[in-house]
Design a protein around this motif. Sequence first.
Motif, PDB file in Angstrom:
ATOM      1  N   TRP A  79       0.818  -1.215   0.000  1.00 31.27           N
ATOM      2  CA  TRP A  79       0.000   0.000   0.000  1.00 31.27           C
ATOM      3  C   TRP A  79       0.846   1.256   0.000  1.00 31.27           C
ATOM      4  CZ3 TRP A  79      -4.924  -0.545  -1.026  1.00 31.27           C
ATOM      5  CH2 TRP A  79      -5.512  -1.791  -0.801  1.00 31.27           C
ATOM      6  N   ALA A  80       0.410   2.256  -0.746  1.00 29.66           N
ATOM      7  CA  ALA A  80       1.110   3.539  -0.769  1.00 29.66           C
ATOM      8  C   ALA A  80       0.114   4.660  -1.021  1.00 29.66           C
ATOM      9  CB  ALA A  80       2.180   3.557  -1.855  1.00 29.66           C
ATOM     10  N   ILE A  81       0.397   5.812  -0.415  1.00 29.21           N
ATOM     11  CA  ILE A  81      -0.353   7.028  -0.703  1.00 29.21           C
ATOM     12  C   ILE A  81       0.602   7.959  -1.426  1.00 29.21           C
ATOM     13  CG2 ILE A  81      -1.543   9.031   0.253  1.00 29.21           C
ATOM     14  CD1 ILE A  81      -2.300   7.271   2.640  1.00 29.21           C
ATOM     15  N   LEU A  82       0.198   8.396  -2.607  1.00 25.58           N
ATOM     16  CA  LEU A  82       1.016   9.302  -3.397  1.00 25.58           C
ATOM     17  C   LEU A  82       0.335  10.657  -3.457  1.00 25.58           C
ATOM     18  CD1 LEU A  82       1.503   6.299  -4.518  1.00 25.58           C
ATOM     19  CD2 LEU A  82       2.673   7.483  -6.332  1.00 25.58           C
ATOM     20  N   ILE A  88       5.721   9.805  -2.773  1.00 25.61           N
ATOM     21  CA  ILE A  88       5.173   8.824  -1.832  1.00 25.61           C
ATOM     22  C   ILE A  88       5.088   9.479  -0.465  1.00 25.61           C
ATOM     23  CG2 ILE A  88       5.522   6.607  -0.701  1.00 25.61           C
ATOM     24  CD1 ILE A  88       6.937   5.690  -3.276  1.00 25.61           C
ATOM     25  N   LEU A  89       3.866   9.596   0.062  1.00 29.97           N
ATOM     26  CA  LEU A  89       3.636  10.225   1.356  1.00 29.97           C
ATOM     27  C   LEU A  89       3.638   9.209   2.488  1.00 29.97           C
ATOM     28  CD1 LEU A  89       0.796  12.609   0.197  1.00 29.97           C
ATOM     29  CD2 LEU A  89       3.236  13.137   0.454  1.00 29.97           C
ATOM     30  N   ARG A  90       3.191   8.006   2.189  1.00 28.27           N
ATOM     31  CA  ARG A  90       3.204   6.934   3.185  1.00 28.27           C
ATOM     32  C   ARG A  90       3.151   5.604   2.459  1.00 28.27           C
ATOM     33  NH1 ARG A  90       0.059   6.614   8.682  1.00 28.27           N
ATOM     34  NH2 ARG A  90       1.800   7.881   9.337  1.00 28.27           N
ATOM     35  N   ARG A  91       3.837   4.612   3.017  1.00 29.23           N
ATOM     36  CA  ARG A  91       3.870   3.263   2.447  1.00 29.23           C
ATOM     37  C   ARG A  91       3.785   2.278   3.596  1.00 29.23           C
ATOM     38  NH1 ARG A  91       4.977   0.906  -2.059  1.00 29.23           N
ATOM     39  NH2 ARG A  91       5.895   2.625  -3.197  1.00 29.23           N
ATOM     40  N   GLY A  92       3.143   1.144   3.376  1.00 27.92           N
ATOM     41  CA  GLY A  92       3.062   0.144   4.424  1.00 27.92           C
ATOM     42  C   GLY A  92       2.425  -1.154   3.970  1.00 27.92           C
ATOM     43  N   LEU A  99      -3.802   4.371   5.881  1.00 32.50           N
ATOM     44  CA  LEU A  99      -4.851   5.383   5.788  1.00 32.50           C
ATOM     45  C   LEU A  99      -4.891   6.305   7.009  1.00 32.50           C
ATOM     46  CD1 LEU A  99      -7.788   3.437   4.133  1.00 32.50           C
ATOM     47  CD2 LEU A  99      -6.113   4.956   3.073  1.00 32.50           C
ATOM     48  N   ARG A 100      -4.172   5.962   8.069  1.00 34.59           N
ATOM     49  CA  ARG A 100      -4.081   6.870   9.223  1.00 34.59           C
ATOM     50  C   ARG A 100      -3.406   8.184   8.852  1.00 34.59           C
ATOM     51  NH1 ARG A 100      -2.404   2.112  12.620  1.00 34.59           N
ATOM     52  NH2 ARG A 100      -4.402   1.231  13.218  1.00 34.59           N
ATOM     53  N   PHE A 101      -2.750   8.205   7.716  1.00 34.30           N
ATOM     54  CA  PHE A 101      -2.163   9.438   7.191  1.00 34.30           C
ATOM     55  C   PHE A 101      -3.206  10.546   7.140  1.00 34.30           C
ATOM     56  CE2 PHE A 101      -1.615  12.163   3.468  1.00 34.30           C
ATOM     57  CZ  PHE A 101      -0.377  12.726   3.731  1.00 34.30           C
ATOM     58  N   PHE A 102      -4.440  10.208   6.813  1.00 33.43           N
ATOM     59  CA  PHE A 102      -5.499  11.200   6.669  1.00 33.43           C
ATOM     60  C   PHE A 102      -6.097  11.621   8.004  1.00 33.43           C
ATOM     61  CE2 PHE A 102      -5.420   8.935   2.587  1.00 33.43           C
ATOM     62  CZ  PHE A 102      -5.113  10.011   1.769  1.00 33.43           C
ATOM     63  N   ASP A 103      -5.733  10.974   9.103  1.00 37.79           N
ATOM     64  CA  ASP A 103      -6.236  11.343  10.425  1.00 37.79           C
ATOM     65  C   ASP A 103      -5.421  12.459  11.058  1.00 37.79           C
ATOM     66  OD1 ASP A 103      -8.178   9.428  10.213  1.00 37.79           O
ATOM     67  OD2 ASP A 103      -7.086   7.922  11.358  1.00 37.79           O
ATOM     68  N   LYS A 104      -4.238  12.716  10.557  1.00 36.83           N
ATOM     69  CA  LYS A 104      -3.366  13.756  11.142  1.00 36.83           C
ATOM     70  C   LYS A 104      -4.028  15.125  11.061  1.00 36.83           C
ATOM     71  CE  LYS A 104       0.962  11.498  10.054  1.00 36.83           C
ATOM     72  NZ  LYS A 104       2.199  11.576   9.319  1.00 36.83           N
ATOM     73  N   GLY A 105      -3.986  15.843  12.147  1.00 31.91           N
ATOM     74  CA  GLY A 105      -4.467  17.215  12.153  1.00 31.91           C
ATOM     75  C   GLY A 105      -5.972  17.366  12.043  1.00 31.91           C
ATOM     76  N   ARG A 106      -6.711  16.325  12.313  1.00 36.87           N
ATOM     77  CA  ARG A 106      -8.161  16.401  12.213  1.00 36.87           C
ATOM     78  C   ARG A 106      -8.798  17.100  13.416  1.00 36.87           C
ATOM     79  NH1 ARG A 106      -9.097  16.695   7.649  1.00 36.87           N
ATOM     80  NH2 ARG A 106      -7.958  15.228   6.428  1.00 36.87           N
ATOM     81  N   PHE A 107      -8.072  17.157  14.520  1.00 40.60           N
ATOM     82  CA  PHE A 107      -8.627  17.740  15.722  1.00 40.60           C
ATOM     83  C   PHE A 107      -7.940  19.048  16.046  1.00 40.60           C
ATOM     84  CE2 PHE A 107      -9.008  13.131  16.052  1.00 40.60           C
ATOM     85  CZ  PHE A 107     -10.378  13.021  16.149  1.00 40.60           C
ATOM     86  N   SER A 108      -8.731  20.042  16.454  1.00 43.08           N
ATOM     87  CA  SER A 108      -8.139  21.317  16.838  1.00 43.08           C
ATOM     88  C   SER A 108      -8.818  21.778  18.137  1.00 43.08           C
ATOM     89  CB  SER A 108      -8.328  22.355  15.733  1.00 43.08           C
ATOM     90  OG  SER A 108      -9.712  22.541  15.474  1.00 43.08           O
ATOM     91  N   VAL A 109      -8.105  22.578  18.891  1.00 42.71           N
ATOM     92  CA  VAL A 109      -8.610  23.093  20.153  1.00 42.71           C
ATOM     93  C   VAL A 109      -9.513  24.285  19.871  1.00 42.71           C
ATOM     94  CG1 VAL A 109      -7.985  24.077  22.368  1.00 42.71           C
ATOM     95  CG2 VAL A 109      -6.550  22.291  21.345  1.00 42.71           C
TER      96      VAL A 109
END
Length: 111
Positions: A79-82, A88-92, A99-109
Amino acid sequence: MSLDPSHAAPRGAGIFFERRELERLLRLYGRMVAAGEWRDYGMDALHDSAVFSVFRRTAEAPLYRIEKRPALAKRQGAWAILGHGGHILRRGHDLDQVLRFFDKGRFSVVD
């Protein structure tokens, strides 16, 4: 009766997503559409890979491409996200982990 070759199934049909993988990708897509970040998607079954592309606008180049390449499963991971430029942004090895790549920064104070 002869078959028209243009309507026959292609020889050695390409790689595609399994049902669980496709469900996971479409769940992510739905979440991102609800957030207003993605608007369209496309899928390709190629000879050596399956590609799920997401777009901000239909007429643009894909924002991200999520690729499944079984030939790389034992090495870098199937698997890879380009990103936009093909970087290549993430590979595994595991789709959910990639797909946890898309969870980054989803929450803000919020004050």
